[in-house]
Design an enzyme around this catalytic site. Structure first.
Site, PDB file in Angstrom:
ATOM      1  N   GLU A 163       0.795  -1.242   0.000  1.00  0.00           N
ATOM      2  CA  GLU A 163       0.000   0.000   0.000  1.00  0.00           C
ATOM      3  C   GLU A 163       0.820   1.282   0.000  1.00  0.00           C
ATOM      4  OE1 GLU A 163      -2.675  -0.365   3.323  1.00  0.00           O
ATOM      5  OE2 GLU A 163      -3.623  -2.171   2.522  1.00  0.00           O
ATOM      6  N   GLU A 282      -6.098 -10.761  -1.072  1.00  0.00           N
ATOM      7  CA  GLU A 282      -6.943 -10.537   0.122  1.00  0.00           C
ATOM      8  C   GLU A 282      -8.405 -10.451  -0.291  1.00  0.00           C
ATOM      9  OE1 GLU A 282      -5.475  -7.249   2.467  1.00  0.00           O
ATOM     10  OE2 GLU A 282      -3.399  -7.674   1.945  1.00  0.00           O
ATOM     11  N   SER A 636     -48.355 -32.860 -10.159  1.00  0.00           N
ATOM     12  CA  SER A 636     -47.779 -32.522  -8.855  1.00  0.00           C
ATOM     13  C   SER A 636     -48.796 -32.710  -7.735  1.00  0.00           C
ATOM     14  CB  SER A 636     -47.241 -31.087  -8.905  1.00  0.00           C
ATOM     15  OG  SER A 636     -46.479 -30.823  -7.765  1.00  0.00           O
TER      16      SER A 636
HETATM   17  C1  XIL Z   1      -5.926  -6.301   8.486  1.00  0.00           C
HETATM   18  C2  XIL Z   1      -6.138  -7.441   9.451  1.00  0.00           C
HETATM   19  O1  XIL Z   1      -6.986  -8.366   8.872  1.00  0.00           O
HETATM   20  C3  XIL Z   1      -6.703  -6.930  10.729  1.00  0.00           C
HETATM   21  O2  XIL Z   1      -6.775  -7.954  11.691  1.00  0.00           O
HETATM   22  C4  XIL Z   1      -5.828  -5.810  11.262  1.00  0.00           C
HETATM   23  O3  XIL Z   1      -6.401  -5.271  12.426  1.00  0.00           O
HETATM   24  C5  XIL Z   1      -5.665  -4.738  10.255  1.00  0.00           C
HETATM   25  O4  XIL Z   1      -5.154  -5.294   9.062  1.00  0.00           O
HETATM   26  N1  XIL Z   1      -4.899  -4.713   3.816  1.00  0.00           N
HETATM   27  C6  XIL Z   1      -3.877  -5.492   4.221  1.00  0.00           C
HETATM   28  C7  XIL Z   1      -4.040  -6.362   5.409  1.00  0.00           C
HETATM   29  O5  XIL Z   1      -2.854  -5.566   3.549  1.00  0.00           O
HETATM   30  O6  XIL Z   1      -2.858  -6.536   6.108  1.00  0.00           O
HETATM   31  C8  XIL Z   1      -5.081  -5.831   6.325  1.00  0.00           C
HETATM   32  O7  XIL Z   1      -5.293  -6.772   7.350  1.00  0.00           O
HETATM   33  C9  XIL Z   1      -6.357  -5.556   5.563  1.00  0.00           C
HETATM   34  C10 XIL Z   1      -6.138  -4.515   4.508  1.00  0.00           C
END
Ligand code: XIL
Length: 733
Positions: A163, A282, A636
């Site tokens: 990011e 994700e 039916s």
């Molecule tokens: C999230 C986790 O799932 C949570 O448990 C934590 O509190 C915050 O981060 N993008 C990402 C992940 O790259 O690492 C993030 O994960 C969600 C958004």
């Protein structure tokens, strides 16, 4: 009626109603191959895990069966594993890695450098003063080397930088109290200290630590036009400068409305220009309109997911995976962000995953897994015509020669439009807004030939499609569509033959205390004078078939969607039958409540039919009013009624027919001479074995029995039209 027959009927009824088959019985959508196995020719399937996921046996079992890639949700993030200089929390990270090692599962490492959950101590010295970038790089290098080396044996890919690019929709940045033109980069501490050099450095450190592992740049909202291009430009520039970036991770925090397939494809094909590896790192689909990886979001409502929302989610998962499969040449992993809704970082109320909060697979899980590879490439033939049942002047819905149906609905402000018609086991066909703002969509595959009821669900509200006519089914007037059938001529209206007519007859029913209605088919020539036995001219009299509809339908169902009158006209014109009358009455089916089926006896309808309707018909029409000129058949639930009533009152009917309404067995019939002909039939997608067994047994016992298994149809009207066509030819002989 003995109990055995009733319970047999109940069973038959339940097995013939596909929508009912799942009632009260939870479906195990996990049953079948593992997700990872279904996708073995495409990409690996991953899951982000927490501590509980890898220590609870039930959850471990799910992971082992379904996934072949694991990501630690938080355990490897710098702030978690390395919270202070020299302080390392390897415990959880090790236990996740060990679980994977023990089970032969490879890991996606996440992540080595991120603005959030970062080891912020790296930016300051012991006194809390900012350090120079060289110090920062030294610390980052140590961190990356330690982590990468420790898990080298089990990790196949690392999200090295997470990011680093700015989001869309920010024309300006607020930097050090000043408004400046937005930078393509996120204004993180990393960026402010080092510029974009920190990205290059992180990748170089990771490559030093492990020359073989795949190194990814990972980000969210890659499907947004601006962000996609910013990521593209950054990765391109870095790669040209020799930075070892192998792939791009598209996080995939989407929702049930977004993105469109085109938007997703645009991003994949764009990134494919510069990297050989794309991972969907994700994946989850919120049920609201939010998306992205920002850490501020609404947590949804902790209430059960509405049916139509689940359908939208299933459809969106199906669409996205279809795009992923199409690009399997570059996508080598798709990872769900969390195991179940209960684990989701978005909170339970967003219902984002294919596994629910009770660790049960949702239907979306099955839809993702049991995809049809052939359907991925199928393009419907472009020979669309308006559905023959459309209202005057309406172009949509349309059907093509292969049996696909496509829909067009104007609903400018709607958020979602779903057509209930679609491939079996799905919630229907989800429409999407086209460029003109009109909702359009095509069934995923060919529909069974013949007539289908359907409706629209617009933002959860059920309405009819204004394009087509309405037909009584499901206890209400529903939209209907007619898919061309190979044998459709037998129910086509012909201009070259004479036609009978259908009369509506109202009659008073004392037993129900109200007026009841039936439709009576009278063949062409009804009322004409013929020579009687004594040589005198007299009006011809006819046998009568009492023909019953199914649950949710009424006296209009056989004449309209059943096309009973047209079928009779055609049979008579072809000389296949001698003319007879068909009486189609409302069978009281809709006054009966589901859930009380075990108590269904058809006694009310028996009374109405035998004591009230038959006398009216015999009085008002030219009938031959005796058992050997009277038949009863039904589809039916009308078949259930037929079976119960004919067995109880064999003195009234001499010919019996069950159409997707169960079967007769010889031992159920007390006097073999009481019936001249028995017909049983159903669609080949129902219970054909039952039909074949019944016919065999009846024949062996000396009954005149006949069956029909209708090709390529289920519990629908083409099955019953075909049954009527065949059965009619053997009645009153
Ligand atoms: C999230 C986790 O799932 C949570 O448990 C934590 O509190 C915050 O981060 N993008 C990402 C992940 O790259 O690492 C993030 O994960 C969600 C958004």
């Amino acid at each position: 009626m003995n109990k055995r027959i009733i319970s047999g009927l109940v069973l038959a009824f339940i097995s013939i109603l596909p929508t009912m088959a799942q009632w009260g019985r939870p479906v195990d959508y996990f049953a079948g191959p593992g997700l990872k196995d279904a996708y073995k020719d495409y990409f690996t399937i991953g899951v982000a895990v927490n501590k509980k996921n890898v220590s609870d046996p039930a959850q471990m079992a799910i992971i082992k069966k379904q996934f072949n890639s694991v990501t630690a949700e938080n355990a490897w993030k710098p702030g978690e594993i390395h919270p202070k200089e020299g302080v390392w929390n390897f415990g959880l990270a090790d236990s996740i890695a060990n679980f994977c090692r023990e089970n032969g599962i490879k890991m996606r490492g996440h992540c080595l450098c991120w603005h959030s959950q970062f080891a912020d101590w790296m930016f300051t010295d012991k006194k809390g003063k900012p350090v120079k970038k060289e110090v920062f790089y030294q610390r980052l290098r140590d961190h990356i080397h330690t982590v990468v080396n420790r898990y080298k044996d089990v990790v196949y890919a690392w999200d090295v930088v997470n990011e680093a690019m700015a989001d869309d929709g920010r024309p300006f940045d607020f930097v050090d109290g000043k408004l400046v033109k937005a930078s393509p980069y996120r204004q993180s501490r990393h960026f402010k200290l080092c510029g974009d050099e920190f990205i290059a450095k992180a990748f170089e450190f990771a490559r030093e630590a492990d020359p073989d592992v795949l190194l990814f740049y990972n980000d969210y909202s890659c499907v947004d036009n601006g962000k996609r291009e910013r990521i593209y430009e950054m990765v391109k520039k870095m790669k040209e400068a020799g930075v070892p970036i192998d792939g791009i991770g598209m996080q995939g925090h989407y929702n049930i409305y977004f993105p469109e397939e085109e938007q997703l494809e645009k991003a994949i094909t764009r990134f494919k220009e510069i990297v050989k590896h794309i991972n969907i790192t994700e994946l989850d689909l919120r049920t609201n309109t939010e998306s992205g990886g920002q850490l501020m979001f609404s947590r949804g409502e902790a209430k059960p997911q509405a049916g139509y929302i689940a359908t939208l989610q299933e459809d969106q998962y199906a669409r996205l995976f279809k795009v992923f499969r199409k690009h399997a040449d570059v996508i080598d992993n798709v990872t769900f962000w969390n195991l179940s809704d209960k684990d989701s970082w978005l909170g339970l109320g967003n219902h984002p995953l294919p596994i629910d909060e009770n660790l049960k697979a949702k239907r979306s899980f099955q839809i993702i897994r049991d995809f049809d590879a052939a359907a991925d490439k199928r393009v419907p033939k472009d020979d669309w015509v308006p559905n023959p049942m459309n209202q005057p002047g309406q172009e949509y819905p349309q059907v093509n020669s292969e049996g696909f149906a496509r829909f067009r609905v104007e609903a400018p402000d709607a958020k979602s439009v779903i057509v209930s018609l679609g491939l079996g086991g799905r919630g229907g066909t989800v429409l999407r807004k086209d460029k003109d703002g009109v909702w359009t969509g095509t069934t995923e595959g060919p529909m069974d030939p013949g007539f289908h009821y359907y409706h629209l669900t617009i933002d959860g509200g059920v309405v009819n499609d204004p394009g087509t006519h309405n037909y009584f089914g499901s206890c209400r007037w529903e939209s209907g569509i007619e898919i061309p059938a190979p044998d459709q001529d037998f129910y086509a209206w012909r201009k070259d033959i004479p036609h009978g007519n259908i009369q509506k007859v109202d009659f008073w029913s004392e037993s129900t205390g109200k007026m009841q209605t039936c439709n009576v088919y009278l063949p062409d020539g009804y009322g004409k004078l013929v020579k009687g036995k004594n040589g005198k001219l007299t009006q011809e009299r006819y046998p009568v078939l009492y023909l019953q509809h199914g649950w949710g339908e009424n006296e209009t169902s056989w004449p309209v969607q059943g096309k009973a009158g047209i079928i009779m006209d055609n049979l008579i014109a072809e000389g296949k039958i001698k003319p007879f009358i068909v009486v189609m009455a409302y069978g009281l089916t809709n006054d009966f409540k589901f859930g009380t089926i075990g108590k269904f006896t058809a006694e009310e309808f028996e009374k109405l039919l035998i004591d009230e309707l038959i006398p009216v018909i015999d009085k008002q029409f030219l009938t031959k009013p005796d058992k050997w000129n009277r038949a009863m058949a039904g589809l039916s639930m009308g078949g259930m009624e037929t079976k119960l009533i004919t067995l109880r009152r064999p003195e009234v009917f001499g010919y019996w027919g069950l159409l997707s309404g169960g079967t007769y067995m010889p031992e159920e019939i007390k006097d073999p001479k009481c019936v001249k002909y028995i017909f049983v039939g159903c669609g080949d997608k129902e219970n054909p074995d039952g039909i074949n067994k019944s016919v065999e047994a009846l024949k062996a016992a000396g009954f005149n029995a006949e069956g029909l298994v209708s090709e390529n149809t289920a519990h629908e009207f083409l099955t019953w039209r075909r049954c009527l066509y065949k059965m009619a030819q053997s009645l009153f002989k």
